[in-house]
Design a protein around this motif. Structure first.
Motif, PDB file in Angstrom:
ATOM      1  N   VAL A 192       0.838  -1.209   0.000  1.00 35.00           N
ATOM      2  CA  VAL A 192       0.000   0.000   0.000  1.00 35.00           C
ATOM      3  C   VAL A 192       0.869   1.253   0.000  1.00 35.00           C
ATOM      4  CG1 VAL A 192      -1.696   1.343   1.310  1.00 35.00           C
ATOM      5  CG2 VAL A 192      -1.981  -1.134   1.079  1.00 35.00           C
ATOM      6  N   LEU A 193       1.957   1.238   0.754  1.00 35.39           N
ATOM      7  CA  LEU A 193       2.857   2.391   0.785  1.00 35.39           C
ATOM      8  C   LEU A 193       3.469   2.643  -0.589  1.00 35.39           C
ATOM      9  CD1 LEU A 193       4.695   1.884   4.207  1.00 35.39           C
ATOM     10  CD2 LEU A 193       2.985   3.628   3.658  1.00 35.39           C
ATOM     11  N   GLU A 194       3.892   1.591  -1.261  1.00 37.72           N
ATOM     12  CA  GLU A 194       4.493   1.754  -2.589  1.00 37.72           C
ATOM     13  C   GLU A 194       3.470   2.226  -3.612  1.00 37.72           C
ATOM     14  OE1 GLU A 194       8.217  -1.426  -2.281  1.00 37.72           O
ATOM     15  OE2 GLU A 194       6.496  -1.881  -3.567  1.00 37.72           O
ATOM     16  N   GLU A 195       2.230   1.784  -3.484  1.00 43.06           N
ATOM     17  CA  GLU A 195       1.172   2.256  -4.383  1.00 43.06           C
ATOM     18  C   GLU A 195       0.852   3.728  -4.121  1.00 43.06           C
ATOM     19  OE1 GLU A 195      -1.988  -0.405  -3.524  1.00 43.06           O
ATOM     20  OE2 GLU A 195      -1.027  -2.138  -4.482  1.00 43.06           O
ATOM     21  N   THR A 196       0.978   4.146  -2.870  1.00 43.12           N
ATOM     22  CA  THR A 196       0.662   5.531  -2.493  1.00 43.12           C
ATOM     23  C   THR A 196       1.780   6.486  -2.878  1.00 43.12           C
ATOM     24  OG1 THR A 196      -0.638   4.704  -0.611  1.00 43.12           O
ATOM     25  CG2 THR A 196       0.015   7.031  -0.563  1.00 43.12           C
ATOM     26  N   PHE A 197       3.019   6.030  -2.742  1.00 40.69           N
ATOM     27  CA  PHE A 197       4.175   6.888  -3.004  1.00 40.69           C
ATOM     28  C   PHE A 197       5.021   6.277  -4.129  1.00 40.69           C
ATOM     29  CE2 PHE A 197       3.193   7.100   1.592  1.00 40.69           C
ATOM     30  CZ  PHE A 197       2.760   8.430   1.654  1.00 40.69           C
ATOM     31  N   PRO A 198       4.749   6.641  -5.376  1.00 41.37           N
ATOM     32  CA  PRO A 198       5.484   6.075  -6.513  1.00 41.37           C
ATOM     33  C   PRO A 198       6.996   6.250  -6.351  1.00 41.37           C
ATOM     34  CG  PRO A 198       3.579   7.318  -7.270  1.00 41.37           C
ATOM     35  CD  PRO A 198       3.701   7.593  -5.798  1.00 41.37           C
ATOM     36  N   GLY A 199       7.727   5.201  -6.666  1.00 40.89           N
ATOM     37  CA  GLY A 199       9.178   5.246  -6.555  1.00 40.89           C
ATOM     38  C   GLY A 199       9.712   4.742  -5.235  1.00 40.89           C
ATOM     39  N   LEU A 200       8.821   4.566  -4.261  1.00 40.46           N
ATOM     40  CA  LEU A 200       9.236   4.082  -2.947  1.00 40.46           C
ATOM     41  C   LEU A 200       9.556   2.593  -3.017  1.00 40.46           C
ATOM     42  CD1 LEU A 200       9.438   4.937   0.121  1.00 40.46           C
ATOM     43  CD2 LEU A 200       7.152   3.958   0.365  1.00 40.46           C
ATOM     44  N   ASN A 201      10.605   2.182  -2.310  1.00 42.40           N
ATOM     45  CA  ASN A 201      10.965   0.774  -2.233  1.00 42.40           C
ATOM     46  C   ASN A 201      11.011   0.363  -0.769  1.00 42.40           C
ATOM     47  OD1 ASN A 201      11.926  -1.835  -2.869  1.00 42.40           O
ATOM     48  ND2 ASN A 201      14.046  -1.161  -2.623  1.00 42.40           N
ATOM     49  N   VAL A 202      10.080  -0.482  -0.361  1.00 43.88           N
ATOM     50  CA  VAL A 202       9.995  -0.912   1.037  1.00 43.88           C
ATOM     51  C   VAL A 202      10.529  -2.332   1.168  1.00 43.88           C
ATOM     52  CG1 VAL A 202       8.498  -1.267   3.034  1.00 43.88           C
ATOM     53  CG2 VAL A 202       7.960   0.536   1.387  1.00 43.88           C
ATOM     54  N   GLN A 203      11.534  -2.498   2.009  1.00 39.27           N
ATOM     55  CA  GLN A 203      12.057  -3.816   2.326  1.00 39.27           C
ATOM     56  C   GLN A 203      11.570  -4.216   3.712  1.00 39.27           C
ATOM     57  OE1 GLN A 203      16.321  -2.702   1.442  1.00 39.27           O
ATOM     58  NE2 GLN A 203      16.261  -4.640   0.323  1.00 39.27           N
ATOM     59  N   LEU A 204      11.780  -5.500   4.046  1.00 37.65           N
ATOM     60  CA  LEU A 204      11.294  -6.003   5.327  1.00 37.65           C
ATOM     61  C   LEU A 204      12.409  -6.718   6.074  1.00 37.65           C
ATOM     62  CD1 LEU A 204       7.902  -7.444   4.034  1.00 37.65           C
ATOM     63  CD2 LEU A 204       8.263  -5.273   5.213  1.00 37.65           C
ATOM     64  N   LYS A 205      12.487  -6.403   7.354  1.00 39.80           N
ATOM     65  CA  LYS A 205      13.422  -7.105   8.233  1.00 39.80           C
ATOM     66  C   LYS A 205      12.600  -8.053   9.101  1.00 39.80           C
ATOM     67  CE  LYS A 205      16.078  -6.392  12.427  1.00 39.80           C
ATOM     68  NZ  LYS A 205      15.977  -5.588  13.643  1.00 39.80           N
ATOM     69  N   TRP A 206      12.904  -9.345   9.009  1.00 42.61           N
ATOM     70  CA  TRP A 206      12.158 -10.322   9.796  1.00 42.61           C
ATOM     71  C   TRP A 206      12.186  -9.913  11.264  1.00 42.61           C
ATOM     72  CZ3 TRP A 206      13.188 -13.850  13.728  1.00 42.61           C
ATOM     73  CH2 TRP A 206      12.268 -14.881  13.883  1.00 42.61           C
ATOM     74  N   VAL A 207      11.056  -9.874  11.927  1.00 45.45           N
ATOM     75  CA  VAL A 207       9.809 -10.373  11.370  1.00 45.45           C
ATOM     76  C   VAL A 207       8.849  -9.222  11.061  1.00 45.45           C
ATOM     77  CG1 VAL A 207       8.884 -10.647  13.694  1.00 45.45           C
ATOM     78  CG2 VAL A 207       7.945 -12.034  11.894  1.00 45.45           C
ATOM     79  N   ASN A 208       9.140  -8.041  11.619  1.00 44.63           N
ATOM     80  CA  ASN A 208       8.060  -7.049  11.625  1.00 44.63           C
ATOM     81  C   ASN A 208       8.483  -5.622  11.308  1.00 44.63           C
ATOM     82  OD1 ASN A 208       9.546  -6.591  13.949  1.00 44.63           O
ATOM     83  ND2 ASN A 208       7.775  -5.986  15.151  1.00 44.63           N
ATOM     84  N   ASP A 209       9.673  -5.387  10.790  1.00 44.60           N
ATOM     85  CA  ASP A 209      10.137  -4.015  10.565  1.00 44.60           C
ATOM     86  C   ASP A 209      10.046  -3.621   9.095  1.00 44.60           C
ATOM     87  OD1 ASP A 209      10.705  -3.697  13.225  1.00 44.60           O
ATOM     88  OD2 ASP A 209      12.849  -4.102  13.037  1.00 44.60           O
ATOM     89  N   LEU A 210       9.562  -2.391   8.856  1.00 50.17           N
ATOM     90  CA  LEU A 210       9.494  -1.820   7.514  1.00 50.17           C
ATOM     91  C   LEU A 210      10.728  -0.961   7.306  1.00 50.17           C
ATOM     92  CD1 LEU A 210       5.787  -0.628   7.804  1.00 50.17           C
ATOM     93  CD2 LEU A 210       6.559  -2.691   6.646  1.00 50.17           C
ATOM     94  N   ILE A 211      11.447  -1.224   6.234  1.00 53.42           N
ATOM     95  CA  ILE A 211      12.736  -0.572   6.014  1.00 53.42           C
ATOM     96  C   ILE A 211      12.739   0.192   4.697  1.00 53.42           C
ATOM     97  CG2 ILE A 211      15.238  -0.918   5.857  1.00 53.42           C
ATOM     98  CD1 ILE A 211      14.025  -1.813   8.539  1.00 53.42           C
ATOM     99  N   VAL A 212      13.189   1.448   4.750  1.00 53.95           N
ATOM    100  CA  VAL A 212      13.374   2.266   3.554  1.00 53.95           C
ATOM    101  C   VAL A 212      14.782   2.849   3.605  1.00 53.95           C
ATOM    102  CG1 VAL A 212      12.672   4.358   2.324  1.00 53.95           C
ATOM    103  CG2 VAL A 212      10.936   2.819   3.243  1.00 53.95           C
ATOM    104  N   LYS A 213      15.561   2.616   2.557  1.00 53.92           N
ATOM    105  CA  LYS A 213      16.932   3.145   2.470  1.00 53.92           C
ATOM    106  C   LYS A 213      17.767   2.772   3.696  1.00 53.92           C
ATOM    107  CE  LYS A 213      15.441   7.112  -0.303  1.00 53.92           C
ATOM    108  NZ  LYS A 213      15.313   8.592  -0.368  1.00 53.92           N
ATOM    109  N   GLY A 214      17.596   1.543   4.174  1.00 55.86           N
ATOM    110  CA  GLY A 214      18.407   1.062   5.290  1.00 55.86           C
ATOM    111  C   GLY A 214      17.997   1.586   6.645  1.00 55.86           C
ATOM    112  N   HIS A 215      16.838   2.245   6.742  1.00 57.35           N
ATOM    113  CA  HIS A 215      16.367   2.771   8.015  1.00 57.35           C
ATOM    114  C   HIS A 215      14.945   2.287   8.295  1.00 57.35           C
ATOM    115  CE1 HIS A 215      19.688   5.501   7.149  1.00 57.35           C
ATOM    116  NE2 HIS A 215      19.676   5.874   8.420  1.00 57.35           N
ATOM    117  N   LYS A 216      14.623   2.163   9.562  1.00 60.06           N
ATOM    118  CA  LYS A 216      13.293   1.709   9.953  1.00 60.06           C
ATOM    119  C   LYS A 216      12.281   2.843   9.835  1.00 60.06           C
ATOM    120  CE  LYS A 216      10.807  -0.528  13.769  1.00 60.06           C
ATOM    121  NZ  LYS A 216      10.944  -1.233  15.052  1.00 60.06           N
ATOM    122  N   VAL A 217      11.178   2.585   9.120  1.00 60.10           N
ATOM    123  CA  VAL A 217      10.106   3.582   8.983  1.00 60.10           C
ATOM    124  C   VAL A 217       8.814   3.098   9.618  1.00 60.10           C
ATOM    125  CG1 VAL A 217      11.083   4.527   6.849  1.00 60.10           C
ATOM    126  CG2 VAL A 217       9.311   2.737   6.720  1.00 60.10           C
TER     127      VAL A 217
END
Length: 342
Positions: free
Chosen positions: A176-201
């Motif tokens: 949903v975040l990537e659909e809302t903000f074009p160009g955004l790349n969200v990665q995931l750190k097991w088990v529950n962290d949302l990561i953008v550019k190597g930082h927790k968001v």
């Protein structure tokens, strides 16, 4: 009705009418006619709404248009939820607080006393005692992010699989975040962290409300936060935390995003048990192939992450050659990202 109550009622009616035409102009005459009030009452209501943080623009001889709000609003959230679900999704409760200790604590207390058949939403503009996994406190700057606890009714015919629920929710929020903000790349750190550019968001916590008398679960409470706009983070997390957006002046409709996220998560809850979202979770995980250290209780395990199991466990090849699949624990160090100890 006294004058003050009448003014308040008019304000809500004007906002409701404008929300039926988001981004489009409605003339003052039309608003007055729709609501059975004077043009002056409409004008005063608009001014009050603008002061409260609703972005409403005006154009001479054209009227007023609602654009967004700079804060989470119960009335706006309810309107968007109704529109996006086409009135098909019922809620037992929707609570929006200006400030609360913790939406998660409030939600669990509320649901213990008011078990329901439908989802409930508990959110706040800021929190004073928010917490994540292991009870760790986190910073919740006012109107800079979303702080939400969503109750999901328990279906007795389907199993509750905490590991799959948490990972599925992470994948959905990232989508949903990537659909809302074009160009955004969200990665995931097991088990529950949302990561953008190597930082927790953002982060997720899943808890259950158990009825001791009936010996059954009342609800699952999915708590999550997402840092949307930059803020002055406390020194101890400045190197670790970040927001989805870089520009603090960016206009974003938090209410619309909240509605999209919660409806997507409710839909996810209907079938996450079959592992539908694992492929996306695996694709987003930057741990696979990396050397990590993981704290499990009082023990620290080190090795290489080889994959994510079909039950969303972390598959690990330990330094001694042993293979383990973990369903609990915290990744405290990643070779490429040592700043993710949150």
């Amino acid at each position: 009705m006294d004058q003050e109550k009448k003014k308040t009622a008019t304000k809500y009616l004007v906002l409701d009418d404008l929300l039926d035409h988001v981004g489009r102009y409605v003339s003052g005459d039309q608003l007055a006619s729709d609501l059975g009030v004077s043009r002056e009452s409409v004008w005063k209501a608009i001014k009050t709404l603008q002061k409260e943080g609703h972005r409403i623009v005006s154009k001479k001889k054209t009227g007023y248009a609602y654009l967004s709000s700079d804060h989470v609003s119960e009335q706006v959230v309810q309107k968007y939820l109704g529109k996006l679900s086409q009135g098909q999704q019922a809620f037992d409760a929707i609570r929006v607080f200006d400030e609360v200790g913790s939406t998660q604590t409030y939600a669990k207390d509320y649901l213990a006393k008011h078990p329901g058949q439908n989802p409930s939403i508990f959110t706040a503009r800021t929190m004073g005692a928010g917490y994540g996994r292991r009870g760790r406190a986190f910073f919740a700057p006012k109107d800079r992010g979303l702080y939400i606890s969503l109750s999901l009714p328990v279906n007795p015919e389907k199993p509750m699989i905490a590991s799959l629920l948490t990972t599925s929710a992470a994948a959905i929020i990232a989508q949903v975040l990537e659909e809302t903000f074009p160009g955004l790349n969200v990665q995931l750190k097991w088990v529950n962290d949302l990561i953008v550019k190597g930082h927790k968001v953002g982060g997720i916590i899943t808890e259950a409300v158990f009825d001791m008398e009936r010996q059954q679960y009342n609800a699952l409470v999915l708590g999550f936060f997402v840092n949307i706009l930059p803020a002055d983070y406390p020194e101890e997390i400045q190197q670790k935390a970040m927001a989805v957006l870089d520009d603090p002046s960016t206009t974003i409709d938090l209410n619309f995003l909240l509605a999209r996220l919660t409806l997507a998560l409710i839909d996810m809850n209907n079938g996450y048990q079959d592992g539908t979202f694992l492929a996306d979770y695996r694709k987003r995980s930057f741990l696979i192939g990396q050397r990590v250290s993981i704290q499990v209780g009082q023990e620290i395990l080190s090795g290489e992450v080889t994959g994510i199991s079909n039950q969303a466990g972390l598959e690990l090849l330990l330094d001694n050659g042993e293979k383990k699949t973990l369903y609990a624990g915290e990744v405290t160090k990643v070779k490429l990202y040592e700043n993710l100890n949150l």
